[in-house]
Design a protein around this motif. Sequence first.
Motif, PDB file in Angstrom:
ATOM      1  N   GLY A 100       0.838  -1.198   0.000  1.00  0.00           N
ATOM      2  CA  GLY A 100       0.000   0.000   0.000  1.00  0.00           C
ATOM      3  C   GLY A 100       0.869   1.243   0.000  1.00  0.00           C
ATOM      4  O   GLY A 100       2.021   1.205   0.460  1.00  0.00           O
ATOM      5  N   ASP A 131       0.378   3.548   1.848  1.00  0.00           N
ATOM      6  CA  ASP A 131       0.496   3.822   3.275  1.00  0.00           C
ATOM      7  C   ASP A 131       1.865   3.406   3.828  1.00  0.00           C
ATOM      8  O   ASP A 131       2.462   4.121   4.628  1.00  0.00           O
ATOM      9  CB  ASP A 131      -0.594   3.064   4.045  1.00  0.00           C
ATOM     10  N   PHE A 138      -4.788  14.566   3.237  1.00  0.00           N
ATOM     11  CA  PHE A 138      -4.924  13.202   3.757  1.00  0.00           C
ATOM     12  C   PHE A 138      -4.428  13.145   5.204  1.00  0.00           C
ATOM     13  O   PHE A 138      -3.309  13.560   5.503  1.00  0.00           O
ATOM     14  CB  PHE A 138      -4.095  12.274   2.866  1.00  0.00           C
ATOM     15  N   TYR A 192      -0.866  11.560   6.848  1.00  0.00           N
ATOM     16  CA  TYR A 192       0.455  12.197   6.818  1.00  0.00           C
ATOM     17  C   TYR A 192       0.858  12.655   8.212  1.00  0.00           C
ATOM     18  O   TYR A 192       1.987  12.496   8.641  1.00  0.00           O
ATOM     19  CB  TYR A 192       0.460  13.409   5.870  1.00  0.00           C
ATOM     20  N   SER A 211      -1.344  15.563  -1.490  1.00  0.00           N
ATOM     21  CA  SER A 211      -2.016  14.697  -2.451  1.00  0.00           C
ATOM     22  C   SER A 211      -2.549  15.558  -3.591  1.00  0.00           C
ATOM     23  O   SER A 211      -3.026  16.667  -3.382  1.00  0.00           O
ATOM     24  CB  SER A 211      -3.147  13.909  -1.781  1.00  0.00           C
ATOM     25  N   ASP A 254       1.573  12.691  -3.690  1.00  0.00           N
ATOM     26  CA  ASP A 254       0.747  11.497  -3.563  1.00  0.00           C
ATOM     27  C   ASP A 254      -0.326  11.553  -4.655  1.00  0.00           C
ATOM     28  O   ASP A 254      -1.301  12.297  -4.539  1.00  0.00           O
ATOM     29  CB  ASP A 254       0.132  11.482  -2.153  1.00  0.00           C
ATOM     30  N   TYR A 261      -5.046   9.600  -6.756  1.00  0.00           N
ATOM     31  CA  TYR A 261      -6.236   9.826  -7.593  1.00  0.00           C
ATOM     32  C   TYR A 261      -5.902  10.382  -8.973  1.00  0.00           C
ATOM     33  O   TYR A 261      -6.801  10.808  -9.696  1.00  0.00           O
ATOM     34  CB  TYR A 261      -7.209  10.776  -6.868  1.00  0.00           C
ATOM     35  N   SER A 297      -5.179   0.895  -5.203  1.00  0.00           N
ATOM     36  CA  SER A 297      -6.372   0.753  -4.358  1.00  0.00           C
ATOM     37  C   SER A 297      -7.581   1.531  -4.870  1.00  0.00           C
ATOM     38  O   SER A 297      -8.700   1.290  -4.425  1.00  0.00           O
ATOM     39  CB  SER A 297      -6.078   1.247  -2.940  1.00  0.00           C
ATOM     40  N   LYS A 298      -7.381   2.494  -5.739  1.00  0.00           N
ATOM     41  CA  LYS A 298      -8.495   3.357  -6.111  1.00  0.00           C
ATOM     42  C   LYS A 298      -8.956   3.029  -7.535  1.00  0.00           C
ATOM     43  O   LYS A 298      -9.812   2.185  -7.712  1.00  0.00           O
ATOM     44  CB  LYS A 298      -8.101   4.826  -5.945  1.00  0.00           C
ATOM     45  N   ARG A 353      -3.518  -4.308  -1.249  1.00  0.00           N
ATOM     46  CA  ARG A 353      -2.541  -3.396  -0.637  1.00  0.00           C
ATOM     47  C   ARG A 353      -1.315  -3.254  -1.531  1.00  0.00           C
ATOM     48  O   ARG A 353      -0.233  -3.754  -1.215  1.00  0.00           O
ATOM     49  CB  ARG A 353      -2.126  -3.879   0.774  1.00  0.00           C
ATOM     50  N   GLY A 358       1.011  -0.391  -3.329  1.00  0.00           N
ATOM     51  CA  GLY A 358       1.385   0.998  -3.564  1.00  0.00           C
ATOM     52  C   GLY A 358       2.742   1.043  -4.237  1.00  0.00           C
ATOM     53  O   GLY A 358       3.510   0.069  -4.172  1.00  0.00           O
TER      54      GLY A 358
HETATM   55  C1  LIG Z   1      -6.401   5.985  -0.347  1.00  0.00           C
HETATM   56  C2  LIG Z   1      -5.234   6.862  -0.232  1.00  0.00           C
HETATM   57  C3  LIG Z   1      -3.967   6.346  -0.006  1.00  0.00           C
HETATM   58  C4  LIG Z   1      -3.777   4.925   0.440  1.00  0.00           C
HETATM   59  O1  LIG Z   1      -3.421   4.105  -0.553  1.00  0.00           O
HETATM   60  P1  LIG Z   1      -3.065   2.597  -0.216  1.00  0.00           P
HETATM   61  O2  LIG Z   1      -2.201   2.235  -1.371  1.00  0.00           O
HETATM   62  O3  LIG Z   1      -4.351   1.855  -0.192  1.00  0.00           O
HETATM   63  O4  LIG Z   1      -2.334   2.536   1.081  1.00  0.00           O
HETATM   64  C5  LIG Z   1      -2.879   7.201  -0.028  1.00  0.00           C
HETATM   65  N1  LIG Z   1      -3.045   8.508  -0.212  1.00  0.00           N
HETATM   66  C6  LIG Z   1      -4.260   9.043  -0.390  1.00  0.00           C
HETATM   67  C7  LIG Z   1      -4.375  10.525  -0.574  1.00  0.00           C
HETATM   68  C8  LIG Z   1      -5.387   8.251  -0.385  1.00  0.00           C
HETATM   69  O5  LIG Z   1      -6.592   8.796  -0.495  1.00  0.00           O
END
Ligand SMILES: *Cc1c(COP(=O)(O)O)cnc(C)c1O
Length: 356
Positions: free
Chosen positions: A82, A84, A108, A111, A153, A183, A186, A211-212, A220, A222
């Motif tokens: 992830g 994360d 987010f 952080y 982000s 980040d 999105y 994840s999105k 998980r 990233g």
């Molecule tokens: C959802 C999200 C993440 C988390 O992503 P993972 O890969 O699921 O850990 C990271 N940054 C932002 C801004 C998010 O909205």
Amino acid sequence: MTYQLPEKLKQLQGYQPGTICDTKLSANESFISIPDEIRRDIAKQIWELEYNRYPDPLAKKLCRKFAEFFSVPAELVTAANGSDELLFLLTTCFMNAGDKLMLVEPDFEMYRVYAEMAGVETVVYEKDAHLRISTETLVAQAREQQVQALVLSNPCNPSSLLESREDILRIVQELENVLIIVDEAYMDFADESVLQDVELYSNLIVLKTLSKAFGLAALRLGFAIANKTITNALRAVKSPYNVNTASQIIGTIVLDYPDFIHSCIRTIKSSRNDLYRRVRDLQKEIPDIQSVQNSSANFVYVQVINAADVHAFLQEKSVAVRLLGEYLRISAGTKAENDAVLRTLEEYWEEKVYSV
Ligand SMILES: *Cc1c(COP(=O)(O)O)cnc(C)c1O
């Protein structure tokens, strides 16, 4: 004498996933499930998984597929459990206790949590009334505060707004000795990525997630993309087997279906536009809806009077959205899910009007 937790942990509240609802529009997940064709591929390769062996520490196949999909060099890609995990590593390992990390607000929430755990001080740049960043004032504040790193982000979670690539790169250039963490969780829904620019800068790192837009939150997965120096350091500090073999296999397969992913992105954007339009239409009748941001992500950020009350009402009707101060963050869902949240919002204000 008994063992005492460190002070920083005593107040810490774990992530609150919220109660389970029939309609879940609270976590910005994709609402599209993986089709059978891909599932069959996955099932076959999972059958052959060597359970007794540790995963590939560098997830080479996965990183290669990711690199191919996004047209970046594979040697600049690091896979993680992830994004994360990457945020955790960047705050704990790339910064020293007492260093300063600049955050923009709203942004987010994680952080700040990671910074606090690392003993890193946070410096907050407040966005303007339109939830926008002025690069000039941000840069000035970062210089004045002598921050070591900046994270943001883009598109922003929660505001859903997009800053231009030009503005992000201006920050990277002006703060050349500050680690700039962008980040882009999105960015698959927008078009201002700085992914292609990482090789040009000593201080830029881009985070991505499956994840999105990719609909693989369960796995998980990233990724960090940065120049060779940062990448080498990141690969050295991460725990060796951070991405499990099943996730590596499944991620590699799904990334090999670019047409499917692009169709997901189109479908999600169309749902987001539908949600945005319908909340805007509702706003014309309901003055309690104070603002609706024009989203560049897969959710809509809505400012409402008595947000907590609206949130609780939705929850009662088994519709989960995210409550953030005076705002609700509503993820784009299926047609039925968008219908459910809109219907329930209308119901809330109908009941409220009749009861006064
Ligand atoms: C959802 C999200 C993440 C988390 O992503 P993972 O890969 O699921 O850990 C990271 N940054 C932002 C801004 C998010 O909205």
